[in-house]
Scaffold this active site. Structure first.
Site, PDB file in Angstrom:
ATOM      1  N   CYS A 229       0.601  -1.463   0.160  1.00 55.57           N
ATOM      2  CA  CYS A 229      -0.041  -0.044  -0.027  1.00 55.57           C
ATOM      3  C   CYS A 229       0.640   1.151  -0.075  1.00 55.57           C
ATOM      4  O   CYS A 229       0.558   2.127  -0.718  1.00 55.57           O
ATOM      5  CB  CYS A 229      -0.710  -0.075   0.926  1.00 55.57           C
ATOM      6  N   CYS A 325      -5.967  -1.538   7.466  1.00 53.45           N
ATOM      7  CA  CYS A 325      -7.038  -1.114   7.236  1.00 53.45           C
ATOM      8  C   CYS A 325      -8.211  -1.243   6.940  1.00 53.45           C
ATOM      9  O   CYS A 325      -9.020  -1.237   7.853  1.00 53.45           O
ATOM     10  CB  CYS A 325      -6.780   0.881   7.221  1.00 53.45           C
TER      11      CYS A 325
END
Length: 364
Positions: A229, A325
């Site tokens: 990410c 997340c």
């Protein structure tokens, strides 16, 4: 800077952070610098009272036995060496252990009697020093702040405000979670008086990161979603917003540092290993690293929470997130179930005997 400092020069030791913690435990601030720092660079640092050359097993690089520059001994600052017999100073110690109390006893006389350092390291001075550090790093440039609404990004925002920076807070929505996650970020921006924006990158994040996460498990591999990410998604999205809002730097609440080597910055470990996040940032493109600043790189998580409490930030006691997340604290197996069909099961076999059922490789 409001506090005295002992500089540690890294000469191959594996215990530099332990030494720094021991000195700070004496009430004196300490920072770690590379062995090849020049005398001019050393004397330009604020309130340096002494230098400890910290030798160790990694003092040979590419077949060359590294050493500090001879000019360091002539800089007019007291010098002590540990684990470095060739040092040109009077105070020498054997290689230090990894025990903070033992190190404190070993260096106490040098710190206070020889260097005349004062035990003036406290939270107020520490916060002021970190704010001054941000000012030195950023100058009068406009900064983009990645604001998640957690305690780390909120304290980073606070410090940027205290440093007088023109700050734009940005929160990125990257997956469908009914907009719940960014409420704290918006509230913190309002609490601190920071201009704030919500940017939706869902259509990019889902294939870039969530798609990667699912594909890796389907192929029997363990993904590294946070590192992926930071490389292909988050940092690029922040750069996009930095340009959009005419900012020059990006501030985040990661526990990491950057180090300038030549004309390029590189990701460096945080001062405290227990929260160090440099591993997850290690894949970021060099161009983006040059734009990143990490104000929490010299801090412990406990210090971050102390600062949040000191300034009455509403998120001071907010729980840390532990997983990727988009999992939102769910078990990753439950997350994957809708995406992985026709799971092949098998058996665990030990010494030719079946001892259990393998429920599918993605479960392990």
């Amino acid at each position: 800077m409001k506090q005295d400092m002992i500089v540690i020069l890294d000469l191959g030791s594996t215990e530099n952070t332990v030494l720094a913690r021991a000195i700070r435990a004496l009430g004196v601030y300490s920072e770690i610098y590379p062995h090849d720092i020049t005398a001019a660079e050393l004397t330009a640092l604020p309130n340096v009272k002494g230098v400890i050359i910290n030798g160790g097993p990694n003092h040979v690089i590419d077949g060359v036995d590294i050493d500090v520059l001879p000019e360091i001994y002539k800089a007019g600052i007291p010098v002590m060496a540990a684990g470095h017999d060739k040092a040109c100073c009077e105070v020498k110690l054997p290689q230090l252990t990894d025990d903070v109390e033992t190190i404190k006893n070993a260096v106490q006389s040098f710190v206070f009697d020889t260097c005349k350092a004062e035990a003036n390291w406290n939270m107020t001075n520490f916060v002021n020093d970190q704010i001054e550090l941000i000012r030195r790093q950023v100058g009068d440039k406009k900064v983009l702040l990645a604001l998640s609404g957690g305690v780390d990004s909120s304290v980073t925002a606070l410090m940027a405000q205290e440093a007088g920076l023109t700050t734009i807070g940005i929160t990125m929505q990257m997956f469908d979670n009914k907009n719940e996650f960014w409420h704290d970020a918006k509230n913190m921006a309002e609490f601190l008086g920071i201009e704030w924006h919500l940017a939706d990158y869902t259509e990019y994040f889902i294939p870039d990161v969530i798609g990667y996460f699912i594909r890796e498990y389907k192929m029997g591999r363990t993904p590294n979603p946070c590192s992926k990410c930071n490389k292909v998604a988050k940092t690029k999205y922040l750069f996009d917003q930095m340009q959009k809002h005419n900012c020059q730097y990006i501030l985040t609440g990661h526990y990491a540092k950057t180090k300038l080597i030549g004309e390029q910055y590189y990701i460096q470990k945080a001062d405290y290993a227990e929260k160090d996040q440099s591993y997850y940032l290690s894949m970021i493109e060099p161009f983006h690293i040059n734009l990143l600043k990490f104000p929490l790189g010299k801090m412990k998580k406990t210090q971050t929470r102390e600062i949040a409490a000191k300034y009455n930030l509403p998120v001071a006691e907010k729980k840390d997130s532990q997983e990727a997340c988009f999992l939102e604290d769910k078990d990753y197996r439950e997350f994957l179930k809708p995406y992985i069909k026709n799971v092949r099961k098998g058996s665990f076999i030990l010494n030719g005997k079946v001892i259990g059922e393998n429920k599918g490789i993605y479960n392990y």
